[in-house]
Design a protein around this motif. Structure first.
Motif, PDB file in Angstrom:
ATOM      1  N   LEU A  15      16.473 -16.931   0.384  1.00  0.00           N
ATOM      2  CA  LEU A  15      17.303 -16.467  -0.726  1.00  0.00           C
ATOM      3  C   LEU A  15      16.950 -17.169  -2.029  1.00  0.00           C
ATOM      4  O   LEU A  15      16.906 -16.543  -3.092  1.00  0.00           O
ATOM      5  CB  LEU A  15      18.783 -16.698  -0.396  1.00  0.00           C
ATOM      6  CG  LEU A  15      19.785 -16.300  -1.479  1.00  0.00           C
ATOM      7  CD1 LEU A  15      19.735 -14.805  -1.755  1.00  0.00           C
ATOM      8  CD2 LEU A  15      21.186 -16.721  -1.062  1.00  0.00           C
ATOM      9  N   ARG A  44      22.813 -15.741  -4.647  1.00  0.00           N
ATOM     10  CA  ARG A  44      23.707 -15.198  -3.619  1.00  0.00           C
ATOM     11  C   ARG A  44      23.149 -13.876  -3.094  1.00  0.00           C
ATOM     12  O   ARG A  44      22.309 -13.252  -3.730  1.00  0.00           O
ATOM     13  CB  ARG A  44      25.086 -14.933  -4.216  1.00  0.00           C
ATOM     14  CG  ARG A  44      25.692 -16.174  -4.825  1.00  0.00           C
ATOM     15  CD  ARG A  44      26.936 -15.840  -5.579  1.00  0.00           C
ATOM     16  NE  ARG A  44      27.275 -16.951  -6.465  1.00  0.00           N
ATOM     17  CZ  ARG A  44      28.497 -17.217  -6.837  1.00  0.00           C
ATOM     18  NH1 ARG A  44      29.499 -16.476  -6.444  1.00  0.00           N
ATOM     19  NH2 ARG A  44      28.734 -18.222  -7.641  1.00  0.00           N
ATOM     20  N   LYS A  45      23.687 -13.445  -1.972  1.00  0.00           N
ATOM     21  CA  LYS A  45      23.282 -12.161  -1.395  1.00  0.00           C
ATOM     22  C   LYS A  45      24.021 -11.000  -2.044  1.00  0.00           C
ATOM     23  O   LYS A  45      23.519  -9.886  -2.060  1.00  0.00           O
ATOM     24  CB  LYS A  45      23.540 -12.152   0.116  1.00  0.00           C
ATOM     25  CG  LYS A  45      22.612 -13.068   0.872  1.00  0.00           C
ATOM     26  CD  LYS A  45      22.841 -12.972   2.361  1.00  0.00           C
ATOM     27  CE  LYS A  45      21.880 -13.907   3.089  1.00  0.00           C
ATOM     28  NZ  LYS A  45      22.023 -13.813   4.532  1.00  0.00           N
ATOM     29  N   ARG A  46      25.223 -11.258  -2.542  1.00  0.00           N
ATOM     30  CA  ARG A  46      26.041 -10.209  -3.150  1.00  0.00           C
ATOM     31  C   ARG A  46      26.562 -10.672  -4.509  1.00  0.00           C
ATOM     32  O   ARG A  46      26.819 -11.844  -4.712  1.00  0.00           O
ATOM     33  CB  ARG A  46      27.252  -9.872  -2.284  1.00  0.00           C
ATOM     34  CG  ARG A  46      26.926  -9.205  -0.996  1.00  0.00           C
ATOM     35  CD  ARG A  46      28.209  -8.772  -0.286  1.00  0.00           C
ATOM     36  NE  ARG A  46      27.882  -8.008   0.899  1.00  0.00           N
ATOM     37  CZ  ARG A  46      27.679  -6.703   0.903  1.00  0.00           C
ATOM     38  NH1 ARG A  46      27.792  -6.019  -0.206  1.00  0.00           N
ATOM     39  NH2 ARG A  46      27.374  -6.077   2.009  1.00  0.00           N
ATOM     40  N   ASP A  53      25.146  -5.396  -3.428  1.00  0.00           N
ATOM     41  CA  ASP A  53      24.108  -6.202  -2.766  1.00  0.00           C
ATOM     42  C   ASP A  53      22.718  -5.861  -3.309  1.00  0.00           C
ATOM     43  O   ASP A  53      21.725  -5.973  -2.620  1.00  0.00           O
ATOM     44  CB  ASP A  53      24.162  -6.030  -1.255  1.00  0.00           C
ATOM     45  CG  ASP A  53      23.941  -4.603  -0.801  1.00  0.00           C
ATOM     46  OD1 ASP A  53      23.796  -3.708  -1.655  1.00  0.00           O
ATOM     47  OD2 ASP A  53      23.901  -4.388   0.419  1.00  0.00           O
TER      48      ASP A  53
END
Length: 151
Positions: A15, A44-46, A53
């Motif tokens: 990430l 972050r992923k979202r 996303d």
């Protein structure tokens, strides 16, 4: 003979890898949400604003203002003992997100909340860290501190 203690560094994950790779090239990448048009930091992923996303990596300006800071006199890790005193700060990036960082190239008493800062890079064998220094906006700093014209 005293052994040298190495400073701990970041560990890139899948990430965060784009951030750390760009830092090696002296580029400040942060995430941007194309759905709500907001900038995101830390990686972050979202999107924390709209939960999309679809975050993208974009280059930030490297300009910010000091939101808060403290001067470290007693480091939390022995490898930083030779660095004290040093300044740890929260800076508000021009794009919006707040970042935890160090302010360098100054005497701590020369810093104030609201001061404009710009990114500079500290290179290590395994990584590069974005840090910030005061900009050359001496007039702006003097006015914010209520000192009137700087002479």
């Amino acid at each position: 003979m005293t052994a040298t203690i190495s400073k701990p560094g970041p560990r890139a994950s899948p990430l965060t890898r784009p951030f750390w790779d760009a830092a090696r090239e002296e580029r400040l990448l942060i995430q941007h949400c194309p759905v709500c048009a907001r900038w995101v930091f830390y990686p972050r992923k979202r999107c924390p604003h709209c939960w999309a996303d679809e975050l993208e990596w974009r280059e930030a300006s490297g300009r910010a203002h000091v939101a808060s800071f403290t001067t470290v006199e007693r480091p939390g890790h022995p490898a930083f003992a030779d660095d004290v005193p040093y300044v740890v700060a929260l800076v508000d990036l021009e794009e919006g997100p707040r970042m935890l960082t160090n302010i360098v190239e100054l005497t701590p008493r020369d810093l104030d909340v609201g001061d404009p800062v710009e990114v500079v890079w500290q290179h290590h064998p395994t990584h590069s860290l974005p840090q910030f220094r005061l900009t050359n906006d001496i007039e702006g700093r003097a006015q914010r501190r209520g000192l009137g014209e700087h002479t």
